[in-house]
Design an enzyme around this catalytic site. Structure first.
Site, PDB file in Angstrom:
ATOM      1  N   ASN A 159     -33.917  -8.854  47.394  1.00 40.84           N
ATOM      2  CA  ASN A 159     -32.598  -8.206  47.331  1.00 40.84           C
ATOM      3  C   ASN A 159     -32.498  -7.240  48.499  1.00 40.84           C
ATOM      4  O   ASN A 159     -33.344  -6.361  48.657  1.00 40.84           O
ATOM      5  CB  ASN A 159     -32.442  -7.447  46.011  1.00 40.84           C
ATOM      6  CG  ASN A 159     -31.191  -6.582  45.986  1.00 40.84           C
ATOM      7  OD1 ASN A 159     -30.175  -6.918  46.602  1.00 40.84           O
ATOM      8  ND2 ASN A 159     -31.257  -5.473  45.283  1.00 40.84           N
ATOM      9  N   GLY A 160     -31.457  -7.393  49.318  1.00 43.17           N
ATOM     10  CA  GLY A 160     -31.267  -6.492  50.448  1.00 43.17           C
ATOM     11  C   GLY A 160     -30.887  -7.239  51.706  1.00 43.17           C
ATOM     12  O   GLY A 160     -30.399  -8.370  51.658  1.00 43.17           O
TER      13      GLY A 160
ATOM     14  N   GLY B  42     -24.838 -10.807  41.244  1.00 44.53           N
ATOM     15  CA  GLY B  42     -24.671 -11.980  42.101  1.00 44.53           C
ATOM     16  C   GLY B  42     -24.251 -13.183  41.309  1.00 44.53           C
ATOM     17  O   GLY B  42     -24.850 -13.488  40.268  1.00 44.53           O
TER      18      GLY B  42
ATOM     19  N   CYS C  66     -28.097  -8.638  45.420  1.00 41.98           N
ATOM     20  CA  CYS C  66     -28.683  -9.645  44.553  1.00 41.98           C
ATOM     21  C   CYS C  66     -29.403  -8.956  43.410  1.00 41.98           C
ATOM     22  O   CYS C  66     -29.594  -7.739  43.416  1.00 41.98           O
ATOM     23  CB  CYS C  66     -29.664 -10.524  45.327  1.00 41.98           C
ATOM     24  SG  CYS C  66     -28.930 -11.401  46.737  1.00 41.98           S
TER      25      CYS C  66
ATOM     26  N   TYR D   4     -20.690   1.535  42.056  1.00 40.28           N
ATOM     27  CA  TYR D   4     -20.091   0.247  41.711  1.00 40.28           C
ATOM     28  C   TYR D   4     -21.064  -0.815  41.207  1.00 40.28           C
ATOM     29  O   TYR D   4     -20.837  -1.440  40.176  1.00 40.28           O
ATOM     30  CB  TYR D   4     -19.346  -0.321  42.925  1.00 40.28           C
ATOM     31  CG  TYR D   4     -18.804  -1.717  42.725  1.00 40.28           C
ATOM     32  CD1 TYR D   4     -17.628  -1.926  42.011  1.00 40.28           C
ATOM     33  CD2 TYR D   4     -19.474  -2.835  43.224  1.00 40.28           C
ATOM     34  CE1 TYR D   4     -17.124  -3.207  41.804  1.00 40.28           C
ATOM     35  CE2 TYR D   4     -18.988  -4.124  43.027  1.00 40.28           C
ATOM     36  CZ  TYR D   4     -17.810  -4.304  42.315  1.00 40.28           C
ATOM     37  OH  TYR D   4     -17.325  -5.564  42.109  1.00 40.28           O
TER      38      TYR D   4
END
Length: 506
Positions: free
Chosen positions: A101-102, A28, A2, A257
């Site tokens: 995020n995670g 996201g 995210c 990426y």
């Protein structure tokens, strides 16, 4: 994966949060949300979809205040519904909104603990709501009408003691300010910047430096592993290390990426690291195939372009753009469900025949995950007239699931798992295949920041830096998150939405 952002400004931050989330949209595309604070009241708007589709002028005007947080969601756990859009909010104590995020690796244990011991109710399956309630409970234990920055840091210490996994968090505590913290291994990225205005200093905290830069802020630094920062309502910045044994182990797949090439992640230029990856990969190709017959190097857009260009230069082979990308199709890797990924590849990419016809082509990608996309792109190249199609991956074989917030959960869905390079080559249909060596990938990343002694490379090695991931956990996660399970969740969600629609109509 995210994207999160938080801003303390001297004037309204709604437009800046929108612009920042647009800069993080690559992280996201499932859902987005913004929460702002003004004069004792929290304003919140969130929904499924892209940032540009969720927020209209009336929503931006509604989001009042000079303090706010935002989130773009890419689901790794839980169902794909608007209920799990972030930020999440809980009203006790004080009122807290949180963007995360995670992924928490001990979320199931914490859910039970929150219910039985902390007497807290969870309304979704999201581990982000779990983290919010853990933080809220730790603040509740202080049991004071007014709390100090030191006491907020004490609550963050409690979160670090209880939570495991990878997490970067930005939160609003109503009546106090903005809090941000990072897990003790710094697996998920988080940095902050500032700028001076006529009215005083403003701050921004974000997953990637690109969101800081596009808003006109100066990048100050990354938040350290286990560190928390607190910006009070007057704009005073407080920082403290809140973890007992912090260890810098950021996720290397961010460099491979996830991150935009114009970002700086943990002091590492993503662009320069990818250039080094291309150079290193070229040297390996020359070792294995010194008499190669490659006519042209073609990147698979977009994240492999930087590495592919450097690789072509090292090989002294022509670099060409052989694929045209439809930019209105989302990133294939982060699309939920294998059926959607399969359907989208040919819609997303179209081959330029003259760059392939009667040529020996080397296709370069940043990584190979499930292999479905690679297989279809190789076939596109053959259909365009390529005589031979070679393939190079700028990262090593992905053989294990990532459990810290990237959607690679099921071993069976990873094409490199329990396969040799020759078997992978046959499966995706190329003439030969070369992967980056892990040692070379680490060296390419570390050259940007020698202070990082270790990266999280779990998707390549199966070694998880948090030390709490065992086979039982991996089996449980695989059952919850494989494509079949997600397809079932989507069907259930669709039926629920249809039922709700008819109920409203009736």
């Amino acid at each position: 994966m995210c994207g999160i952002i938080g801003i303390f400004g001297r004037s309204s931050v709604n437009q800046a949060l929108y612009d920042g989330l647009t800069g993080l949209q690559h992280r996201g595309q499932d859902a987005a949300g913004i929460a702002t604070y003004d004069d004792g009241r929290l304003y919140l708007w969130k929904n499924r979809g892209l940032v540009r589709d969720i927020f209209h002028t009336r929503h931006i005007r509604y989001l009042q205040g000079n303090l706010g947080i935002g989130h773009v969601r890419y689901p790794t756990a839980g169902c794909e519904s608007s209920d799990e859009s972030q930020p999440f909010y809980v009203n006790s104590p004080y009122g807290i909104a949180l963007a995360h995020n995670g992924n928490l690796t001990n979320a199931e244990y914490l859910k039970t603990d929150l219910f039985r011991e902390d007497l807290r109710h969870l309304n979704t399956d999201s581990d982000s709501e779990v983290l919010l309630n853990v933080f809220a409970h730790e603040l509740q234990q202080i049991r004071k009408y007014r709390i100090t920055p030191e006491e907020i840091f004490t609550a963050v210490k409690g979160v670090h003691r209880r939570c495991r996994g990878g997490y970067a968090v930005i939160s609003i505590i109503i009546g106090y300010g903005l809090v941000a913290f990072r897990d003790p291994f710094a697996i998920r990225p988080l940095a902050y910047g500032k700028r001076e205005t006529a009215d005083g200093i403003e701050y921004v905290i974000a997953s990637e430096s690109v969101a800081i830069n596009v808003l006109g802020f100066e990048l100050v630094r990354d938040i350290a592993p286990g560190e928390a920062i607190f910006i009070d309502l007057e704009g005073n910045l407080h920082t403290q290390q809140c973890a007992e044994n912090p260890k810098y182990s950021p996720c290397i797949f961010e460099i491979v990426y996830m991150a935009r090439p114009d970002s700086i992640i943990d002091g590492i230029s993503v662009y320069k690291a990818r250039m080094r990856m291309g150079k290193s990969l070229a040297k390996k190709i020359l070792r294995i195939y010194p008499n190669h017959d490659i006519n042209v190097v073609i990147p698979i857009p977009d994240t492999s372009r930087t590495a592919a260009l450097q690789l072509a230069n090292e090989l002294k082979v022509k670099y060409r753009e052989g694929f045209v990308k439809n930019r209105y199709i989302p990133r294939t890797f982060i699309m939920p469900g294998q059926s959607l990924r399969r359907k989208s590849v040919r819609q997303k990419l179209n081959a330029i025949d003259l760059e392939f016809r009667n040529k020996n082509v080397l296709l370069v990608d940043d990584s190979i995950v499930r292999g479905t996309t690679s297989q279809q792109i190789i076939q596109l190249a053959r259909d365009a007239g390529a005589r031979k199609v070679y393939f190079a991956s700028a990262s090593p074989p992905i053989r294990y699931p990532n459990v810290y917030g990237i959607d690679m959960p099921s071993v069976e869905e990873l094409i490199a798992n329990n396969r040799t390079i020759d078997e992978i080559t046959k499966a995706i249909g190329c003439d030969w295949l070369v992967y980056q060596d892990l040692e070379d990938l680490i060296a390419c990343a570390r050259k940007g920041n020698r202070n990082i002694k270790e990266f999280d490379t779990s998707c390549f090695t199966g070694s998880y830096v948090t030390g709490d991931v065992d086979q039982d956990y991996l089996n449980r996660v695989a059952c919850q998150r494989n494509d079949a399970a997600k397809e079932e969740q989507r069907e259930h969600q669709s039926k629920t939405e249809i039922t709700d629609l008819f109920s409203v109509a009736a």
